[in-house]
Design a protein around this motif. Structure first.
Motif, mmCIF file in Angstrom:
data_model
loop_
_atom_site.group_PDB
_atom_site.id
_atom_site.type_symbol
_atom_site.label_atom_id
_atom_site.label_comp_id
_atom_site.label_asym_id
_atom_site.label_seq_id
_atom_site.Cartn_x
_atom_site.Cartn_y
_atom_site.Cartn_z
ATOM 1 N N GLY A 11 59.897 28.796 51.254
ATOM 2 C CA GLY A 11 59.249 29.651 52.028
ATOM 3 C C GLY A 11 57.744 29.929 51.180
ATOM 4 N N PHE A 12 57.600 29.719 50.711
ATOM 5 C CA PHE A 12 56.234 31.144 50.231
ATOM 6 C C PHE A 12 55.410 29.764 50.773
ATOM 7 C CE2 PHE A 12 54.840 33.159 46.187
ATOM 8 C CZ PHE A 12 53.717 33.492 46.808
ATOM 9 N N LEU A 13 54.848 28.762 51.032
ATOM 10 C CA LEU A 13 54.354 27.838 51.674
ATOM 11 C C LEU A 13 54.219 28.564 53.491
ATOM 12 C CD1 LEU A 13 53.184 24.893 52.148
ATOM 13 C CD2 LEU A 13 55.230 24.420 52.720
ATOM 14 N N ALA A 14 55.402 28.504 53.996
ATOM 15 C CA ALA A 14 55.443 29.095 55.795
ATOM 16 C C ALA A 14 54.846 31.122 55.207
ATOM 17 C CB ALA A 14 56.297 29.683 55.749
ATOM 18 N N VAL A 15 54.888 31.517 53.817
ATOM 19 C CA VAL A 15 54.417 32.782 53.837
ATOM 20 C C VAL A 15 52.444 32.068 54.336
ATOM 21 C CG1 VAL A 15 54.315 34.894 52.169
ATOM 22 C CG2 VAL A 15 56.399 33.953 53.280
ATOM 23 N N ILE A 16 52.446 31.960 53.202
ATOM 24 C CA ILE A 16 51.318 31.101 53.004
ATOM 25 C C ILE A 16 50.162 31.414 53.724
ATOM 26 C CG2 ILE A 16 49.770 30.738 51.019
ATOM 27 C CD1 ILE A 16 50.199 32.899 49.769
ATOM 28 N N PHE A 78 58.474 35.764 60.364
ATOM 29 C CA PHE A 78 56.868 34.861 60.292
ATOM 30 C C PHE A 78 56.699 33.922 61.490
ATOM 31 C CE2 PHE A 78 56.115 36.670 56.061
ATOM 32 C CZ PHE A 78 54.884 36.429 55.786
ATOM 33 N N LEU A 79 57.958 32.826 61.571
ATOM 34 C CA LEU A 79 57.745 31.876 62.664
ATOM 35 C C LEU A 79 57.322 33.262 64.377
ATOM 36 C CD1 LEU A 79 58.920 29.644 64.710
ATOM 37 C CD2 LEU A 79 61.097 30.749 64.365
ATOM 38 N N ILE A 80 58.279 33.991 64.983
ATOM 39 C CA ILE A 80 57.714 34.928 65.542
ATOM 40 C C ILE A 80 56.326 35.382 65.590
ATOM 41 C CG2 ILE A 80 57.696 37.079 66.929
ATOM 42 C CD1 ILE A 80 60.645 36.994 66.152
ATOM 43 N N THR A 81 55.622 35.369 64.939
ATOM 44 C CA THR A 81 54.438 35.699 65.023
ATOM 45 C C THR A 81 53.210 34.251 64.596
ATOM 46 O OG1 THR A 81 54.191 36.817 62.625
ATOM 47 C CG2 THR A 81 52.257 35.711 63.060
ATOM 48 N N SER A 159 46.508 25.642 65.344
ATOM 49 C CA SER A 159 46.481 26.877 63.664
ATOM 50 C C SER A 159 47.473 27.251 63.540
ATOM 51 C CB SER A 159 45.312 27.616 62.774
ATOM 52 O OG SER A 159 45.052 27.609 61.695
ATOM 53 N N PHE A 160 48.041 27.857 64.892
ATOM 54 C CA PHE A 160 49.178 29.093 64.754
ATOM 55 C C PHE A 160 50.580 27.752 64.541
ATOM 56 C CE2 PHE A 160 45.281 32.126 65.014
ATOM 57 C CZ PHE A 160 46.028 32.667 63.475
ATOM 58 N N MET A 161 50.162 26.923 65.627
ATOM 59 C CA MET A 161 51.296 26.358 65.940
ATOM 60 C C MET A 161 52.096 24.674 64.495
ATOM 61 S SD MET A 161 50.151 24.454 69.697
ATOM 62 C CE MET A 161 49.595 24.917 70.750
ATOM 63 N N VAL A 162 50.881 24.888 63.590
ATOM 64 C CA VAL A 162 50.902 24.346 62.309
ATOM 65 C C VAL A 162 51.917 25.792 61.451
ATOM 66 C CG1 VAL A 162 50.261 23.718 60.123
ATOM 67 C CG2 VAL A 162 49.451 22.806 62.326
ATOM 68 N N ILE A 168 59.937 27.137 60.848
ATOM 69 C CA ILE A 168 61.262 26.830 61.668
ATOM 70 C C ILE A 168 61.601 25.629 60.160
ATOM 71 C CG2 ILE A 168 61.972 24.420 62.713
ATOM 72 C CD1 ILE A 168 59.484 25.580 64.685
ATOM 73 N N VAL A 169 60.889 24.762 59.369
ATOM 74 C CA VAL A 169 60.835 23.476 58.543
ATOM 75 C C VAL A 169 61.892 24.616 57.283
ATOM 76 C CG1 VAL A 169 60.326 22.223 55.933
ATOM 77 C CG2 VAL A 169 59.483 21.964 58.942
ATOM 78 N N ALA A 170 60.867 25.727 56.936
ATOM 79 C CA ALA A 170 61.638 26.806 55.485
ATOM 80 C C ALA A 170 63.519 27.915 56.323
ATOM 81 C CB ALA A 170 60.417 27.257 55.549
ATOM 82 N N LEU A 171 63.122 27.784 57.395
ATOM 83 C CA LEU A 171 64.082 28.513 57.839
ATOM 84 C C LEU A 171 65.481 27.241 57.553
ATOM 85 C CD1 LEU A 171 63.140 30.888 61.230
ATOM 86 C CD2 LEU A 171 64.258 31.277 59.245
ATOM 87 N N ALA A 172 65.127 26.415 58.102
ATOM 88 C CA ALA A 172 66.019 25.397 57.463
ATOM 89 C C ALA A 172 66.321 24.732 56.476
ATOM 90 C CB ALA A 172 65.773 23.850 58.646
ATOM 91 N N GLY A 173 65.468 24.638 55.337
ATOM 92 C CA GLY A 173 65.759 24.956 54.024
ATOM 93 C C GLY A 173 67.124 26.038 53.529
ATOM 94 N N ILE A 174 66.378 27.054 53.621
ATOM 95 C CA ILE A 174 66.877 28.308 53.379
ATOM 96 C C ILE A 174 67.834 28.400 53.688
ATOM 97 C CG2 ILE A 174 66.991 30.843 53.418
ATOM 98 C CD1 ILE A 174 63.809 30.531 53.212
#
Length: 380
Positions: A11-16, A78-81, A159-162, A168-174
């Motif tokens: 999740g931190f990966l998605a945040v950063i 974060f996904l919406i952004t 860049s924003f698509m990445v 999405i991956v972080a959401l699935a993991g959590i």
């Protein structure tokens, strides 16, 4: 549990990726919207300012909710952004969707750290925290340079698509890995607010603020600095971000081990880079090989900065981990705001080559805070 720490890291990966992924594409955004580089920098500084101003309060408000739901909610925003930003909206809307997840960023970090160490032996807490914080370094070695590289091939929207995909991956993991985590015993707000009266905690907060300001006065304009001061193109900058991150992953692992033995000594060691790196950048001049070596050293000394800052602050308030960490995140991001603002001002008035010297000034102030806390603790 290590499993929980790794999910927190994801999740931190998605945040950063969302917060700092924009660093490599600021010049392209400035060109697209026909604005100056310091105005494009608002996309970073405004994000950080929202965190600084609201983080501790929202963390206190969220402290009674199920931790899994808190983490899912934060990453969903974060996904919406990422999705909205990838459509290159008007600049005002880009700024708005950039700011939205900032309200929950400190909440996510504080909650992820709390989850990671919830069933851990006291001796392993710093090591597990370093796993969560390694999301910063992993983003630096994977998603941030990859997003910058894609932007150099096609356009900055990629860049924003990445960022959206990582969220999405972080959401699935959590969702699939973490169990429900209701808070069994909610601490009173008053008991947590007590740390604001402790001199050592206040001094530790100031150290965090000065250290992050020092680092981000140059790092916020990493792409611009290498473009203008070191004559590197966007593709080369993406390679430098990759190098920066690879070494950063190693640095975070080493810092986690070092913090278990000596928190103040470890923080001081990595803080030395705020003074060393500007000097090395100056002497590397236009020599590409020397610059690459300096960037490697820079990545090593910079990458554990948020881990060091949080651990240093929490060590002065061990009984209020979540609130102390939210304050560490807030004041760290206040440092990001000031560093980015001062860096932008220096670029406009003097030129980008002068931005590293801001780091020396604030680095010295951070060293003074470490010395002052050490003096007070010896006296006590």
């Amino acid at each position: 549990m290590k499993k929980h720490a790794y999910i927190g890291c994801l999740g931190f990966l998605a945040v950063i990726t969302t917060e700092f992924g924009i660093i490599g594409i600021l010049p392209q955004i400035a060109e697209h919207y026909n604005i100056s580089i310091d105005k494009a920098g608002y996309l970073l500084s405004a994000f950080a300012l929202v965190i600084a101003l609201t983080g501790p309060f929202i963390t206190l408000l969220a402290s009674g909710f199920d931790r899994k739901k808190v983490m899912l909610t934060a990453i969903f925003i974060f996904l919406i952004t990422g999705v909205v930003s990838s459509f290159s909206p008007p600049f005002w809307l880009l700024m708005l969707v950039r700011i939205l997840p900032a309200f929950l960023q400190p909440v996510y970090i504080a909650t992820a750290l709390s989850v990671a160490i919830s069933h851990a032996d006291k001796k392993r807490e710093n090591e597990l925290m370093s796993i969560v914080f390694s999301g910063v370094a992993i983003a630096s070695v994977t998603t941030i340079p990859f997003a910058t590289w894609l932007a150099s091939l096609w356009s900055w929207e990629y860049s924003f698509m990445v960022q959206a995909i990582v969220s999405i991956v972080a959401l699935a993991g959590i969702y699939f890995v973490l169990p429900q985590m209701p808070v069994k015993e909610k601490k009173s707000h008053g008991s947590q607010l007590k740390i604001l009266t402790q001199p050592t905690f206040i001094i530790s907060t100031a150290m965090n603020f000065f250290m992050i300001t020092a680092w981000f006065s140059t790092y916020s304009y990493f792409a611009e600095y290498l473009n203008k001061a070191k004559a590197m193109d966007t593709t080369m900058v993406s390679y430098m971000l990759f190098l920066f991150g690879v070494i950063g992953v190693l640095a975070n692992w080493i810092a986690g081990k070092m913090l278990n033995k000596n928190i103040a000594g470890t923080t001081t060691f990595f803080l030395s880079g705020t003074i060393l790196i500007p000097v090395l950048l100056y002497f590397s001049d236009g020599n590409t090989t020397s610059t690459i070596i300096v960037i490697g050293i820079w990545g090593f000394l910079f990458s554990p900065s948020f881990l060091n800052a949080s651990t240093y602050m929490i060590s002065s308030a061990p009984d209020s981990l979540e609130f102390a960490n939210s304050l560490a995140t807030s004041f760290g991001n206040l440092g990001v705001t000031l560093g980015t603002t001062l860096g932008g001002w220096i670029i406009i008035t003097k030129g980008v080559a002068y931005t590293p010297y801001i780091g020396i000034v604030f680095g010295v102030l951070a060293f003074l805070m470490i010395g002052l806390r050490s003096f007070l603790e010896r006296k006590a």
